[in-house]
Design an enzyme around this catalytic site. Structure first.
Site, PDB file in Angstrom:
ATOM      1  N   PRO A  87       1.074  -1.713 -19.077  1.00  0.00           N
ATOM      2  CA  PRO A  87      -0.066  -2.459 -18.525  1.00  0.00           C
ATOM      3  C   PRO A  87       0.025  -3.950 -18.867  1.00  0.00           C
ATOM      4  CG  PRO A  87      -0.771  -1.034 -20.339  1.00  0.00           C
ATOM      5  CD  PRO A  87       0.668  -0.723 -20.066  1.00  0.00           C
ATOM      6  N   GLU A 114      -0.333   5.173 -27.854  1.00  0.00           N
ATOM      7  CA  GLU A 114      -0.865   3.797 -27.862  1.00  0.00           C
ATOM      8  C   GLU A 114       0.151   2.800 -27.341  1.00  0.00           C
ATOM      9  OE1 GLU A 114      -3.916   2.437 -28.434  1.00  0.00           O
ATOM     10  OE2 GLU A 114      -4.476   4.544 -28.394  1.00  0.00           O
ATOM     11  N   ARG A 152      11.443   3.229  -0.145  1.00  0.00           N
ATOM     12  CA  ARG A 152      11.135   2.768   1.216  1.00  0.00           C
ATOM     13  C   ARG A 152      12.061   1.646   1.671  1.00  0.00           C
ATOM     14  NH1 ARG A 152       6.697   4.152   3.504  1.00  0.00           N
ATOM     15  NH2 ARG A 152       6.408   2.166   4.580  1.00  0.00           N
ATOM     16  N   ASP A 167       5.266  -3.443   6.805  1.00  0.00           N
ATOM     17  CA  ASP A 167       4.168  -2.955   5.963  1.00  0.00           C
ATOM     18  C   ASP A 167       3.384  -4.122   5.373  1.00  0.00           C
ATOM     19  OD1 ASP A 167       4.489  -0.259   6.207  1.00  0.00           O
ATOM     20  OD2 ASP A 167       5.741  -0.044   4.429  1.00  0.00           O
TER      21      ASP A 167
HETATM   22  N1  SAM Z   1      -2.244   0.492 -25.763  1.00  0.00           N
HETATM   23  C1  SAM Z   1      -1.597   0.097 -24.540  1.00  0.00           C
HETATM   24  C2  SAM Z   1      -2.271  -1.153 -23.998  1.00  0.00           C
HETATM   25  O1  SAM Z   1      -3.504  -1.215 -24.054  1.00  0.00           O
HETATM   26  O2  SAM Z   1      -1.573  -2.031 -23.457  1.00  0.00           O
HETATM   27  C3  SAM Z   1      -1.696   1.191 -23.483  1.00  0.00           C
HETATM   28  C4  SAM Z   1      -0.825   2.365 -23.748  1.00  0.00           C
HETATM   29  S1  SAM Z   1      -0.901   3.554 -22.448  1.00  0.00           S
HETATM   30  C5  SAM Z   1      -2.156   4.634 -22.978  1.00  0.00           C
HETATM   31  C6  SAM Z   1       0.580   4.467 -22.685  1.00  0.00           C
HETATM   32  C7  SAM Z   1       1.702   4.127 -21.727  1.00  0.00           C
HETATM   33  O3  SAM Z   1       1.273   4.281 -20.393  1.00  0.00           O
HETATM   34  C8  SAM Z   1       2.234   2.715 -21.790  1.00  0.00           C
HETATM   35  O4  SAM Z   1       3.190   2.556 -22.835  1.00  0.00           O
HETATM   36  C9  SAM Z   1       2.860   2.536 -20.432  1.00  0.00           C
HETATM   37  O5  SAM Z   1       4.170   3.044 -20.370  1.00  0.00           O
HETATM   38  C10 SAM Z   1       1.970   3.389 -19.536  1.00  0.00           C
HETATM   39  N2  SAM Z   1       0.978   2.640 -18.756  1.00  0.00           N
HETATM   40  C11 SAM Z   1      -0.365   2.708 -18.893  1.00  0.00           C
HETATM   41  N3  SAM Z   1      -0.975   1.912 -18.003  1.00  0.00           N
HETATM   42  C12 SAM Z   1      -0.004   1.331 -17.275  1.00  0.00           C
HETATM   43  C13 SAM Z   1      -0.007   0.399 -16.204  1.00  0.00           C
HETATM   44  N4  SAM Z   1      -1.126  -0.114 -15.711  1.00  0.00           N
HETATM   45  N5  SAM Z   1       1.180   0.028 -15.681  1.00  0.00           N
HETATM   46  C14 SAM Z   1       2.344   0.521 -16.160  1.00  0.00           C
HETATM   47  N6  SAM Z   1       2.404   1.393 -17.193  1.00  0.00           N
HETATM   48  C15 SAM Z   1       1.253   1.802 -17.746  1.00  0.00           C
END
Ligand code: SAM
Length: 248
Positions: A87, A114, A152, A167
């Site tokens: 994220p 986490e 795609r 697209d």
């Molecule tokens: N504690 C982290 C933070 O707040 O940035 C979030 C960890 S999340 C619960 C666990 C995993 O989900 C991340 O390491 C990532 O690989 C994936 N993930 C969660 N949200 C994502 C997003 N919006 N885009 C890409 N990967 C995501």
């Protein structure tokens, strides 16, 4: 294209290849998916890949050693750049998808808990991408989103090679509205121009609609885009038509 996925839930990501365009790409050997489970690189009998965070606090953190070993094997096998799904990464967009689709191989790293020990990310990840400003439980669904978007753009996957290029976002605009049979649905007709067979008129109608829908729904996209003379004219026409509809 070869994609190596590093994930503790390989079975989840594998399902992306069971349906639709990804399935076609796999069947035609245009796409190859390989999986690397960090649990296979654990030294303890419990196959643990997580531990408590230094400094305390909630949740668990993915440990660097099993991930590093899995990524190194994946990288050696496929020679791809390592994309971490996070994220905190740069928001994924169509331009990035098109750029990555031109690579012959990629390694996708899916986190859980986490997140991942920062030292692993610093050492092994070339680029971090996010699927949006929200948090899901793991990187598997984001990896699947990226795979479907990439597929795609792989030549020989979509029936019509032009399809991905028209697209939404490819030309910096949203897509135009689409219609198919029946010609009349609950009293609503298909726009007359689309039935007429005049290719230039259809092209202009579609471009006018694409510009108009983008102006209505995503004006931020238009701010980033220089309009041609024809496009400015068509957008003005769209606005005029809309005004006409509102006053009639
Ligand atoms: N504690 C982290 C933070 O707040 O940035 C979030 C960890 S999340 C619960 C666990 C995993 O989900 C991340 O390491 C990532 O690989 C994936 N993930 C969660 N949200 C994502 C997003 N919006 N885009 C890409 N990967 C995501």
């Amino acid at each position: 294209m070869r994609i190596d996925i590093v994930s503790i839930f390989p079975m989840l990501v594998r399902t992306v290849g069971d349906f639709g365009v990804a399935r076609i790409a796999l069947e035609r050997s245009i796409l190859e998916l390989n999986f690397w489970d960090p649990r296979d690189y654990c030294e303890d009998n419990y196959r643990r890949v997580d531990d408590r965070p230094y400094g305390g606090g909630p949740g668990m953190v993915m440990q660097a050693p099993p991930l590093a070993a899995a990524i190194r094997d994946a990288r050696q096998a496929g020679q791809g750049r390592v994309i971490g799904l996070s994220p905190q990464g740069r928001p994924l967009d169509q331009a990035t998808v098109e750029r990555l689709a031109a690579e012959s191989a990629l390694v996708l790293l899916a986190g859980r808990y986490e997140g991942i020990d920062q030292r692993l990310l610093d050492a092994e990840v070339d680029e971090e991408l996010s699927i949006g400003d929200y948090v899901v439980a793991g990187g598997e669904l984001p990896a699947m989103v990226l795979i479907e978007a990439l597929v795609r753009f792989l030549p020989g996957v979509l029936g019509n090679e032009e399809s991905a290029k028209t697209d939404s976002f490819s030309a910096g605009l949203l897509d135009w509205p689409h219609y198919t049979r029946p010609e009349k649905f609950e009293g609503k007709k298909v726009p007359q121009t689309l039935l007429g067979g005049n290719h230039n008129e259809i092209r202009r109608w579609r471009l006018r609609q694409a510009l108009g829908q983008t102006w209505l729904r995503r004006p931020d996209l238009l701010e980033k885009r220089q309009l041609s003379e024809e496009e400015s004219l068509l957008l003005d026409e769209f606005k005029e038509q809309l005004k006409g509809q509102e006053t009639s």
